[in-house]
Design a protein around this motif. Structure first.
Motif, PDB file in Angstrom:
ATOM      1  N   TYR A  88     -30.952  68.873  -6.702  1.00 39.48           N
ATOM      2  CA  TYR A  88     -29.741  67.842  -7.110  1.00 39.48           C
ATOM      3  C   TYR A  88     -29.022  68.223  -8.390  1.00 39.48           C
ATOM      4  N   GLU A 126     -25.313  69.430  -8.929  1.00 37.17           N
ATOM      5  CA  GLU A 126     -24.386  68.768 -10.054  1.00 37.17           C
ATOM      6  C   GLU A 126     -23.856  69.898 -10.892  1.00 37.17           C
ATOM      7  N   LYS A 127     -24.487  70.637 -11.507  1.00 38.32           N
ATOM      8  CA  LYS A 127     -23.998  71.928 -12.195  1.00 38.32           C
ATOM      9  C   LYS A 127     -22.943  72.859 -11.617  1.00 38.32           C
ATOM     10  N   ARG A 156     -21.418  71.659  -8.766  1.00 31.99           N
ATOM     11  CA  ARG A 156     -19.982  70.715  -8.701  1.00 31.99           C
ATOM     12  C   ARG A 156     -19.151  70.566  -9.704  1.00 31.99           C
ATOM     13  N   ASP A 157     -19.952  70.270 -10.805  1.00 31.97           N
ATOM     14  CA  ASP A 157     -19.115  70.112 -12.196  1.00 31.97           C
ATOM     15  C   ASP A 157     -18.190  71.388 -12.439  1.00 31.97           C
ATOM     16  N   ASP A 190     -18.997  58.434 -13.989  1.00 35.69           N
ATOM     17  CA  ASP A 190     -19.669  59.038 -15.122  1.00 35.69           C
ATOM     18  C   ASP A 190     -20.227  58.486 -16.089  1.00 35.69           C
ATOM     19  N   ASP A 199     -23.451  57.171 -14.833  1.00 31.59           N
ATOM     20  CA  ASP A 199     -24.636  58.154 -14.255  1.00 31.59           C
ATOM     21  C   ASP A 199     -25.241  58.543 -15.918  1.00 31.59           C
ATOM     22  N   ASN A 241     -30.987  62.226 -10.413  1.00 29.85           N
ATOM     23  CA  ASN A 241     -30.349  62.027  -9.437  1.00 29.85           C
ATOM     24  C   ASN A 241     -31.025  62.756  -7.995  1.00 29.85           C
TER      25      ASN A 241
END
Ligand SMILES: [Zn+2]
Ligand SMILES: [Zn+2]
Lengths: 493, 493
Positions: free
Chosen positions: A42, A46-47, A49-50, B50, B53, B63
């Motif tokens: 995940y 996230e990397k 997605r960002d 954000d 998180d 996550n």
């Protein structure tokens, strides 16, 4: 090795599963076809997605969130789209459980809580979104509408494979609305470029940009553009798609706008998406028999530092160097660094563990190294080790990460480029597919029937007609009928 | 005003709906009880997500992502939890549609594609997660396991209200596993502090930290901690909960670990969550009859600049100042700034629009202002306007944003503090609830029966027993039975 990994040669499929499970990316779940994305997997998502999210925003898009459920009557409004997804729809029919009178402590679906209209768990969101857009678009001033959604979707699958094909997956889906066909086509192509940019410059995966044949198009699209990648076993993987939807959804949901002359017309649409499937492609594009190889730009941990010491004095000296100099310098350069001074594992075990997890750079630092003002630096992509001076080490690590990013890409590109083979006969076609593997560039007569027949005979599909494809007269590799261009075939995930 | 907003006095509920719809936060959808989160509302959620998180990661959490569906047999394993949610479960019973032979172009649920076991759309994920943890936890070395998930959940609701109560909502749910009860309780309390910190310092909403009574506990928890906020209409809103789950889920899913002495024991658990409901609370805590008031730290747009000009020359001069000086200086300080030079709307219309949207600071800049080296700066919270020198304007805006953040919090806190009323009789209790509204601090005899009776009579619930509550002898406000402490009652969302 800390954990046994099947070698690629021995069993490529099992190698892939071993990497995903033992590398900590994902796990099976109790729900048929659904997976658990583990913390390390995940963090990778996230990397990704960002980075993508920033690219979407830089091209003028905003995020929003639409309902998970689509009422059946909306779902079926765009007939081709509905037909295309009907066979893989999870359907909610009830909204309540009750205690089961025949089974103490158990629950049953309450038959009195049956929905009047069934709800489809979104396999894709065109229907619910275009039904919403109807209320948001009246005039040309409301256009373009450039919206993206990060969401989970469900497409029921009988045969699943971690990341590559799962009943539920995470993705982003862009849904845009435009005043003209030309603008919508430009948007479709722009997002294809964004995907290609992301695949190549972040994931280090070279891709071929092209357009799908009518047979392979997204259900409900006028044109589907795609990027196609090549895995190390010579099979292709569709890594992203961008669809020009024409006015199909606007007509199905009656979404019209008045232009500057007050004339009413249907709105033009696009949609585009990439998913957690990309993680599967990433694993198969770069990794080796020792584990994952992650490109530095999306690696959750870019640098791991392992201390090698005996006794508290040595440990304290190494700690000082690492915590007060190396880590602050690397963090200041936005490098994600982990210091693994866990006392319960030996350095050799840690080395294998971080190789398995694909951490791009490993720094080992011992007491004698400190005396000599050096550290041992190992890069994951080539497994080369070298002794680096501690003076200016952070700067050297930063440029090494860049070098690794480029090297991983170049290696994948060299493999991919050497696996695009022009063939001119059916025998050659089959031989290349079976022996050399990869993309086969061949003439095709342009009919869906031939495409279908080739698929039956060879299990290869037309991956795409590359953009700016060279036009040349030729004969279809199967039928011998005249052809104006070569297209790319491959067996695919 | 560009859009009519019902005043709070006239109709508080309608005022709230007007702000959410016309402020661009959310919209109704075609799916009963589900809403669409519009781009502006989603941008707000992104800012909140954000910030949270980062707080979760700073406290050691990672996550992950778990399946949307929970097989019924897993769902019912923890009986209290299952019972608590059974009445609001959306249930997937089929996995395929087919063309309806009686209705051309329509689809129907394929009766042959009935699932052997129904799937519950997660209302919360304890069951699926603890079933997974069983495979991840063997020894004390695997603990603590500190995982959070950002996800959508579904709780079927008959009466819904945008953000505050919807069938589908977005949230985060933390699920942690620990070796001892003490560690799990400490985690539960730590996350309550994180939520309180976020509510007060980011959302500018003062909260009371407390623990729920047994009646109000999360189904399956041993203890539920919560933060409670007060809305401008005097009703309370539960803004976040953190649950100590004891060994209930470990027992239901047979999750044991071996400790350092190789002794087997069940694992201790917590879970904690906040959701898009917070957005509803944010709207109701701060906004006024002209629109939203958003705290600068989570406002999607913190500063809007509106040019006031006649002709291209004036526009060019203002553009130069704004684009080459103001915006770069504000962006360098991480301020999110919008320059609205849209030629199709008048300044007055824009002013009203950004007031409606709650943008904390508005800068109006005209040609004459430029000549005088000033700009007109309006703050949304107080609606004060002042002429600011252009020299050092960015620095002044930055400190003004801080001032607004503090002022919004202080205002909400003053209101909240003046609406906690100690009462000592039933008449007083009802009178305060009906007239003054807010929290009522009253003695209660500690029984669920009395709590239930008070709820029936007054529609007020015990919001919480505040942490570190003063112990004092007294008599229950309803029964007159002895009591050792006051608790906080309120009518609530
Ligand atoms: Zn293609
Ligand atoms: Zn409380």
């Amino acid at each position: 090795m800390s954990k046994e990994i099947t070698s690629r040669e021995q069993d490529y499929s099992q190698w892939y599963i071993d990497l995903v499970l033992k590398g900590g990316l994902a796990d099976y779940s109790a729900v048929k076809g659904c997976m658990v994305i583990k913390p390390y997997g995940y963090a990778l998502w996230e990397k990704m997605r960002d980075a993508l999210d920033k690219m979407f925003k830089d091209t003028g898009h905003v995020n929003a969130y639409f309902p998970l459920f689509v009422p059946k009557s909306l779902f079926e409004a765009e007939e081709k789209n509905a037909e295309g997804f009907a066979k893989e729809c999870a359907v909610v029919t009830h909204y309540r459980l009750k205690t089961d009178p025949d089974n103490k402590g158990k629950l049953m679906v309450d038959p009195e809580a049956k929905l009047e209209e069934e709800l489809i768990v979104r396999p894709t969101s065109e229907a619910i979104i275009w039904n919403t857009y109807k209320g948001w678009i009246q005039s040309y001033r409301d256009l373009p509408l450039l919206i993206n959604q990060w969401a989970n979707v469900v497409r029921w699958e009988m045969r699943t494979r971690l990341f590559l094909r799962t009943a539920e997956f995470l993705w982003q889906e862009g849904h845009t609305a435009h005043a003209t066909a030309m603008e919508a086509v430009a948007e479709t192509k722009q997002m294809l470029e964004v995907y290609a940019d992301f695949a190549e410059n972040w994931m280090a995966v070279p891709v071929i940009k092209g357009v799908k044949t009518a047979n392979e198009r997204f259900a409900g699209a006028e044109d589907t553009y795609c990027i196609e990648a090549l895995m190390q076993d010579g099979k292709a993987l569709q890594a992203g798609t961008s669809h020009f939807l024409g006015q199909n959804f606007a007509k199905a949901f009656d979404v019209k706008f008045s232009d500057k002359e007050n004339k009413l017309d249907y709105v033009w649409a696009t949609s585009w998406g990439v998913s957690t499937r990309l993680i599967g492609g990433l694993v198969m594009a770069h990794s080796d028999d020792d584990g994952l190889i992650l490109p530095p730009r999306i690696a959750p941990v870019q640098v791991v530092i392992v201390p090698i010491y005996k006794g508290d004095d040595q440990k304290a000296r190494i700690d000082d160097k690492v915590k007060n100099e190396l880590i602050p310098a690397l963090k200041a350069a936005n490098i994600s660094v982990k210091y693994d001074d866990n006392d319960n594992a030996r350095p050799g075990w840690k080395f294998a563990e971080y190789e398995l997890k694909g951490v791009p750079v490993r720094i080992a630092l011992g007491a004698r190294d400190l005396d000599n003002n050096v550290a041992e630096v190992a890069r994951r992509d080539t497994k080369e080790k070298a002794s680096y001076s501690l003076d200016g080490l952070p700067e050297k690590i930063i440029s090494l990460l860049d070098e690794i990013q480029v090297n991983i890409y170049n290696r994948a590109k060299a493999y991919r480029d050497s696996h695009i083979t022009e063939v001119n006969s059916w025998d050659e076609f089959m031989q290349v597919l079976d022996e050399k593997t990869g993309f086969v560039s061949a003439h095709w007569d342009g009919t869906g029937e031939t495409e279908e027949k080739i698929k039956e005979l060879s299990k290869a599909t037309i991956r795409c007609i590359p953009l700016d494809n060279k036009q040349e007269a030729g004969k279809c590799v199967l039928t011998g009928n005249p052809s104006t261009q070569r297209v790319l075939f491959a067996r695919a995930y």
